[in-house]
Design a protein around this motif. Sequence first.
Motif, PDB file in Angstrom:
ATOM      1  N   PHE A  23      64.792  18.903  29.798  1.00 21.10           N
ATOM      2  CA  PHE A  23      65.139  18.278  31.071  1.00 21.10           C
ATOM      3  C   PHE A  23      63.733  18.097  31.938  1.00 21.10           C
ATOM      4  N   ALA A  24      64.018  19.708  32.452  1.00 20.19           N
ATOM      5  CA  ALA A  24      64.319  19.584  34.219  1.00 20.19           C
ATOM      6  C   ALA A  24      63.077  20.109  34.342  1.00 20.19           C
ATOM      7  N   LYS A  25      61.533  19.889  35.378  1.00 19.74           N
ATOM      8  CA  LYS A  25      60.110  20.443  35.041  1.00 19.74           C
ATOM      9  C   LYS A  25      60.911  21.943  35.632  1.00 19.74           C
ATOM     10  N   MET A  26      59.538  22.313  34.623  1.00 20.87           N
ATOM     11  CA  MET A  26      59.394  23.803  34.874  1.00 20.87           C
ATOM     12  C   MET A  26      59.039  24.298  36.227  1.00 20.87           C
ATOM     13  N   GLY A  27      59.552  25.291  36.461  1.00 18.32           N
ATOM     14  CA  GLY A  27      60.096  25.364  37.968  1.00 18.32           C
ATOM     15  C   GLY A  27      61.200  25.730  38.451  1.00 18.32           C
ATOM     16  N   CYS A  28      61.606  24.447  38.206  1.00 20.47           N
ATOM     17  CA  CYS A  28      62.782  23.420  39.170  1.00 20.47           C
ATOM     18  C   CYS A  28      64.111  24.356  38.931  1.00 20.47           C
ATOM     19  N   ARG A  29      65.125  24.358  39.915  1.00 18.34           N
ATOM     20  CA  ARG A  29      66.448  25.729  39.816  1.00 18.34           C
ATOM     21  C   ARG A  29      67.153  24.206  39.236  1.00 18.34           C
ATOM     22  N   VAL A  30      67.999  24.699  38.479  1.00 15.78           N
ATOM     23  CA  VAL A  30      68.930  24.451  37.861  1.00 15.78           C
ATOM     24  C   VAL A  30      70.273  24.621  37.467  1.00 15.78           C
ATOM     25  N   LEU A  31      71.708  24.668  38.050  1.00 19.33           N
ATOM     26  CA  LEU A  31      72.851  24.872  37.319  1.00 19.33           C
ATOM     27  C   LEU A  31      73.334  24.214  36.744  1.00 19.33           C
ATOM     28  N   PHE A  32      73.206  25.236  35.705  1.00 16.97           N
ATOM     29  CA  PHE A  32      74.485  24.537  33.948  1.00 16.97           C
ATOM     30  C   PHE A  32      75.615  24.723  33.918  1.00 16.97           C
ATOM     31  N   ILE A  33      76.807  23.361  34.107  1.00 19.94           N
ATOM     32  CA  ILE A  33      78.267  24.164  34.264  1.00 19.94           C
ATOM     33  C   ILE A  33      78.460  23.981  32.846  1.00 19.94           C
ATOM     34  N   ALA A  34      79.181  25.190  32.982  1.00 24.59           N
ATOM     35  CA  ALA A  34      80.174  24.519  31.453  1.00 24.59           C
ATOM     36  C   ALA A  34      81.763  24.944  31.471  1.00 24.59           C
ATOM     37  N   PRO A  35      82.064  23.979  30.421  1.00 27.41           N
ATOM     38  CA  PRO A  35      83.684  24.292  30.503  1.00 27.41           C
ATOM     39  C   PRO A  35      84.268  25.458  30.534  1.00 27.41           C
ATOM     40  N   GLN A  36      83.562  26.026  29.034  1.00 24.19           N
ATOM     41  CA  GLN A  36      84.303  27.030  28.035  1.00 24.19           C
ATOM     42  C   GLN A  36      83.585  28.418  28.717  1.00 24.19           C
ATOM     43  N   GLU A  56      70.745  33.454  34.988  1.00 23.56           N
ATOM     44  CA  GLU A  56      71.510  33.462  35.991  1.00 23.56           C
ATOM     45  C   GLU A  56      73.219  33.022  35.712  1.00 23.56           C
ATOM     46  N   ILE A  57      74.124  34.366  35.894  1.00 19.88           N
ATOM     47  CA  ILE A  57      75.295  34.039  35.720  1.00 19.88           C
ATOM     48  C   ILE A  57      76.583  34.239  36.251  1.00 19.88           C
ATOM     49  N   GLU A  58      76.810  33.419  36.997  1.00 17.60           N
ATOM     50  CA  GLU A  58      77.885  33.123  37.863  1.00 17.60           C
ATOM     51  C   GLU A  58      79.586  33.008  36.928  1.00 17.60           C
ATOM     52  N   GLN A  59      79.601  34.677  36.418  1.00 16.49           N
ATOM     53  CA  GLN A  59      81.591  34.264  35.529  1.00 16.49           C
ATOM     54  C   GLN A  59      81.679  35.561  36.234  1.00 16.49           C
ATOM     55  N   GLU A  61      82.862  38.501  36.637  1.00 20.12           N
ATOM     56  CA  GLU A  61      82.342  39.538  37.520  1.00 20.12           C
ATOM     57  C   GLU A  61      80.820  40.039  37.134  1.00 20.12           C
ATOM     58  N   MET A  62      80.342  38.847  36.723  1.00 23.10           N
ATOM     59  CA  MET A  62      78.828  38.823  36.844  1.00 23.10           C
ATOM     60  C   MET A  62      78.448  37.977  38.057  1.00 23.10           C
ATOM     61  N   ILE A  63      77.272  37.832  38.848  1.00 21.61           N
ATOM     62  CA  ILE A  63      77.536  37.595  40.077  1.00 21.61           C
ATOM     63  C   ILE A  63      75.725  36.747  40.014  1.00 21.61           C
ATOM     64  N   ALA A  64      75.468  35.682  40.273  1.00 17.63           N
ATOM     65  CA  ALA A  64      73.989  35.012  39.989  1.00 17.63           C
ATOM     66  C   ALA A  64      73.585  35.654  41.203  1.00 17.63           C
ATOM     67  N   ASP A  65      72.365  35.786  41.051  1.00 17.17           N
ATOM     68  CA  ASP A  65      71.061  36.051  41.898  1.00 17.17           C
ATOM     69  C   ASP A  65      70.662  34.992  42.691  1.00 17.17           C
ATOM     70  N   VAL A  66      71.543  33.864  43.834  1.00 20.26           N
ATOM     71  CA  VAL A  66      70.663  32.762  43.963  1.00 20.26           C
ATOM     72  C   VAL A  66      69.376  32.685  44.900  1.00 20.26           C
ATOM     73  N   ASP A  67      69.041  33.707  45.204  1.00 16.07           N
ATOM     74  CA  ASP A  67      68.010  33.974  46.323  1.00 16.07           C
ATOM     75  C   ASP A  67      67.044  33.883  45.340  1.00 16.07           C
ATOM     76  N   GLY A  69      67.363  34.218  41.680  1.00 14.92           N
ATOM     77  CA  GLY A  69      66.780  32.713  40.028  1.00 14.92           C
ATOM     78  C   GLY A  69      66.311  31.453  40.211  1.00 14.92           C
ATOM     79  N   LEU A  70      66.361  31.122  39.431  1.00 16.45           N
ATOM     80  CA  LEU A  70      66.071  29.526  38.949  1.00 16.45           C
ATOM     81  C   LEU A  70      66.705  28.828  37.926  1.00 16.45           C
TER      82      LEU A  70
END
Length: 168
Positions: A23-36, A56-59, A61-67, A69-70
């Motif tokens: 859905f997002a344009k190529m190069g667009c930064r997206v945060l996908f949020i899942a309930p499980q 990038e996974i934020e969950q 002990e996994m820390i996403a590289d906000v600077d 990542g896409l």
Amino acid sequence: RGIHAMIVCLPTGMGKTILMTLFAKMGCRVLFIAPQTELIKQWTNAIRKHRAIGAEIEQAEMIADVDGGLQFVATNQSLLSKLSDGRKRYEKFLFDKEDYRHIPLIVVDECDTHFSVPIREMLQDFIDHGSTVVGVTATPYRTRKKDSLFGFYEECVYSMELREAFSQ
């Protein structure tokens, strides 16, 4: 059109994950949020397959590289947990539109589940920082009126019923 929170409704098994990955344009930064937790792997695999990049996974002990990542994937629970400085974890993803780290698109998988006040407040924070929230679900109508998705989501922008999917 000025809509900041919308729903896409497709039956189970009709490709919601793939559609939203593309859905997002190529190069667009997206945060996908899942309930499980189980859905995190599904999202990261879809991003890798259809976007040819790692997510990038934020969950836990996994820390996403906000600077750097896409594409980011996280669970509701992880984003609502606290950082060591007292902020909620999702706040590290909040940037104004002018900031190169701004995430313009937030995709909420299974948006009909875990639709608590803290989750709505988190999503509103993203909207207040210029993001668009797209909720994805197979079941947009809930039985308890106080938890109505349409008190938060402004419009269902695409919907397909199972009968229609089978006829195609």
